[in-house]
Design an enzyme around this catalytic site. Sequence first.
Site, short mmCIF file in Angstrom:
data_model
loop_
_atom_site.label_atom_id
_atom_site.label_comp_id
_atom_site.label_asym_id
_atom_site.label_seq_id
_atom_site.Cartn_x
_atom_site.Cartn_y
_atom_site.Cartn_z
CG ASN A 24 -2.10 -0.92 1.04
OD1 ASN A 24 -2.53 -1.17 -0.07
ND2 ASN A 24 -2.60 -1.44 2.14
CB ALA A 73 5.86 -15.14 5.36
NE ARG A 78 -6.99 10.10 5.59
CZ ARG A 78 -5.87 9.49 5.24
NH1 ARG A 78 -5.65 8.25 5.65
NH2 ARG A 78 -4.98 10.09 4.50
CG HIS A 98 -4.53 2.72 8.10
ND1 HIS A 98 -3.26 2.85 7.59
CD2 HIS A 98 -4.37 2.39 9.41
CE1 HIS A 98 -2.37 2.62 8.54
NE2 HIS A 98 -3.01 2.35 9.65
P1 ADP Z 1 3.41 -0.96 5.44
O1 ADP Z 1 2.85 0.36 5.08
O2 ADP Z 1 3.15 -1.34 6.84
O3 ADP Z 1 4.82 -1.11 5.00
P2 ADP Z 1 2.44 -2.16 2.98
O4 ADP Z 1 1.04 -2.48 2.64
O5 ADP Z 1 3.07 -1.01 2.27
O6 ADP Z 1 2.55 -2.01 4.57
O7 ADP Z 1 3.38 -3.42 2.68
C1 ADP Z 1 3.09 -4.70 3.19
C2 ADP Z 1 3.63 -5.73 2.21
O8 ADP Z 1 3.61 -7.02 2.80
C3 ADP Z 1 2.81 -5.83 0.92
O9 ADP Z 1 3.64 -5.67 -0.20
C4 ADP Z 1 2.21 -7.24 0.99
O10 ADP Z 1 2.02 -7.83 -0.28
C5 ADP Z 1 3.25 -7.98 1.81
N1 ADP Z 1 2.75 -9.20 2.46
C6 ADP Z 1 1.57 -9.36 3.10
N2 ADP Z 1 1.45 -10.62 3.59
C7 ADP Z 1 2.58 -11.29 3.24
C8 ADP Z 1 3.06 -12.62 3.43
N3 ADP Z 1 2.32 -13.55 4.06
N4 ADP Z 1 4.28 -12.94 2.94
C9 ADP Z 1 5.03 -12.03 2.28
N5 ADP Z 1 4.62 -10.77 2.05
C10 ADP Z 1 3.42 -10.38 2.53
#
Ligand code: ADP
Length: 455
Positions: free
Chosen positions: A42, A158, A284, A394
């Site tokens: 995000n 993961a 918001r 969010h």
């Molecule tokens: P933040 O703003 O907290 O950094 P984001 O939404 O920008 O959060 O990034 C979170 C990332 O984690 C995303 O790219 C998402 O695809 C990835 N993600 C979510 N679940 C998993 C998972 N099980 N294994 C690997 N990556 C994951």
Amino acid sequence: SEQTNDVVVIGGGGAGFSAALEAAEAGKSVVILEKMPTVGGNTLISGGEMNAPNNWVQQALGITDDSAELYYQDTMKGGDNLGQPEIVKILSENALASAEWLRDEVKVEFLSDHLFQFGGHSRKRALIPVGHTGAELIKKLKTKAEVLGVTIKTNMKAEKLLTDDSGKVVGVEASTNGQKVTFHANKGVIIATGGFGSNIEMRKKYNPALDESYMSTDTPGTTGDGIIMAQAINADITNMENIQTYPICDPVTGVISLVADSRFDGAILINQGGTRFVEELERRDVISKAILAQEGRYAYQFWNQEIADIGKTIEVHQDEYDQLVKEGMLYKADTIEDAANFFKVDVKTLKETISKVNAYAKTGKDLDYNHRGGLVSLEKGPYYIQKAVPSVHHTMGGLVIDTKAHVLSTEGKVIPGLYAAGEVTGVVHGTNRLGGNAISDIITFGRIAGQEVAK
Ligand code: ADP
């Protein structure tokens, strides 16, 4: 297959990259696991703005009365005092250093002459990256990670945290194209998987009101995996029912509207009847609620060329603008009549509304909604009118961390070897995250997690 690194970071968004960079800077071998085909999460699709009190652009613009204390108060109040004070203190005292780190070490470029004052903030303090999206942040974070030798594994999901006999987290079980891969971690694991806005079942579990009738602004990867994995080893969660909708989104797709950031430069909100119904710089959650209370559960944002020229949101988000026009959700009009007629808004009422706005713009006092930024005159066209609905944006809730980004158990004890940062955590924003606070949060706590795991 198996691999061993010092540090395993789950999630390649802003929090994950910040953590990875700090751990790598400290000399550790680091791998980032990202389940999607590309990194960014995000963070990538966000506006990328970042609050930092006392920042260099404020100084350039002559804003000299901001402080970490004021930012702390705004953030606490913005979340109805449900953020954890010691955590919000860390955020407010480190946000500027986080922004300077992005600027100086990661080489993120911010606009030098423009800031946003997002809803709920008492000062204009949000830095804007060039391009007005998180793409600038992710591009530069990724480049820096590559320079520092961080391994990035995309399409790597993961699935499970691995612990030793003492309960310490020592690795992650992941999968790629149906193949199991084990990542051992000598020092620890950092969860940075973002929120759960795209997981409708999980939303309903914690807040039944946020059901499938809401679309989401989030990427499909935002499914709460990190929360679920950590809960399986007894991690604590908090604040889960607090799910934020972003008020101004595309009624067709649910995607957040960044063209509509003209709201932070003076655009007004009206209903089908043609009247304003809320302060445009309110929180918001307040604006979303107000929109859902209007006829049809939608609103229109209305502005003119003069406002458009301040932030240039149309030029910088031209693709989004074209898409909205194509969908019939945004219309450029020469006159107020023309704008009203396009969406069948009451012309007479809209004209009255705009006369009042023009008068309040002159006196500097909005007698109806006390607009905190000061209204801007809408005397001159051309005009823009855009239809908008709230969409899930969010999730404030998530894992409980301490000030060193350790994940805490349901007994309130540190789970050894486990850290978390970013939207996956639940202790920062209380009931409602203020605009521009996500980037400040994820960079600040991502860096702390990376520094701590390396110790
Ligand atoms: P933040 O703003 O907290 O950094 P984001 O939404 O920008 O959060 O990034 C979170 C990332 O984690 C995303 O790219 C998402 O695809 C990835 N993600 C979510 N679940 C998993 C998972 N099980 N294994 C690997 N990556 C994951």
